[in-house]
Design a protein around this motif. Sequence first.
Motif, PDB file in Angstrom:
ATOM      1  N   LYS A   1       1.766   2.600  -5.399  1.00 36.44           N
ATOM      2  CA  LYS A   1       0.591   3.271  -5.995  1.00 36.44           C
ATOM      3  C   LYS A   1       1.008   4.112  -7.202  1.00 36.44           C
ATOM      4  O   LYS A   1       0.343   4.122  -8.232  1.00 36.44           O
ATOM      5  CB  LYS A   1      -0.087   4.163  -4.954  1.00 36.44           C
ATOM      6  N   SER A  55       3.257   4.446  -1.145  1.00 38.14           N
ATOM      7  CA  SER A  55       2.978   5.365  -2.249  1.00 38.14           C
ATOM      8  C   SER A  55       3.775   5.000  -3.494  1.00 38.14           C
ATOM      9  O   SER A  55       3.290   5.164  -4.613  1.00 38.14           O
ATOM     10  CB  SER A  55       3.223   6.813  -1.821  1.00 38.14           C
ATOM     11  N   LYS A  86       0.832  -1.220   0.000  1.00 40.07           N
ATOM     12  CA  LYS A  86       0.000   0.000   0.000  1.00 40.07           C
ATOM     13  C   LYS A  86       0.861   1.262   0.000  1.00 40.07           C
ATOM     14  O   LYS A  86       0.353   2.379   0.127  1.00 40.07           O
ATOM     15  CB  LYS A  86      -0.896   0.004   1.241  1.00 40.07           C
TER      16      LYS A  86
END
Length: 357
Positions: free
Chosen positions: A346, A343, A341
């Motif tokens: 992402k 950054s 999860k």
Amino acid sequence: MKRIGMLTSGGDCQALNAAMRGVAKTLFNAKEDVEIYGFLDGYRGLIYGKFRMLTTADFSGILTKGGTILGSSRTPFKLMRDPDENGLNKVEAMKQNYYKLQLDCLVILGGNGTHKTANLLKDEGLNVITLPKTIDNDLWGTDMTFGFQSAVDIATDAIDKIHTTAASHGRVFIVEVMGHKVGFLTLNAGIAGGADIILLPEIPYDIDKIVDAIKLRHDRGSRFTILAVAEGAISKEDAKLSKKEYKKKLENSIYPSVSYEIAARIEKKSGMEVRVTVPGHTQRGGGPCPYDRVFASRLGSEAGKLILKGEYGFMVGYKNREIVKVPLEDVAGKLKMVDPKSSIVKEAKLLGISFGD
Ligand code: F6P
């Protein structure tokens, strides 16, 4: 007068010499008299009393040198408490050699296993300072280990070189990246090398999602696809197996590594030609990149500073862009892994990179 013992343990990496030089220069530049003893081939040197005294000349010209001037070896932590083949008590032997040389401190450079033994020696009453080395960047308590950035550069270069040939032939290519059970190296080299698919141990993959991602690229007009695959990458099915079952599966596998299995599955499902490239130990080879030279020198000099102050029992690490000291007991036995999860993952997904999940 300070008497210091130094050793490098576990798999080598870039900037080990730069880090030792950082410690030594800091100590030799201090007003106090200093003697440094280098134990050869990791903990083995400390166990069997194999060492040599190191002078300023030993640390000269080694900032850019790869490997370790002391040699290294893997001495598994789980066997440390077991006697050797001649019945020698290894922990007692290490303590005796430490006391025989009247050392004030041991400087130990290593990764996860090394830190467990370093912590054991601390618990046995020895003064220890450690420095975080490994291309895997999987040491808990530090945002970065030295060796990592140099390995990212090498793995990225491998992906860069594969790009041109993959484009010429319109093939699917897998570049298998080291990192043991964690994916930091693959994630960073994958993004830096413009990989289209990145497979990490922390994000189990679905082979159909991988094939879909390759087909989508093809349909959009891309002639080739590059996958950066961590050597510890694992499928969703295999992630459900127990550790023991998965180990058995790997032992009985007909493939030399996970990448070859993934390649075979992609070929079967898509009919596309897949090639595998494994840069392997080149990722640990050669001299350190400038970043690692600076980083290791900084960690080394901070270690030297702690020794001069008589502050022991710490790993010198890096947190939020600051050099910090982390209690050894907090580091030993913990693994730092990629957070699915986080950054960076992402952002990679926003760039269109598939993680096969
Ligand atoms: O921990 C560093 C590392 O290079 C890992 O990335 C890799 O899995 C392992 O060491 C390889 O170990 P060895 O050098 O013992 O083959």
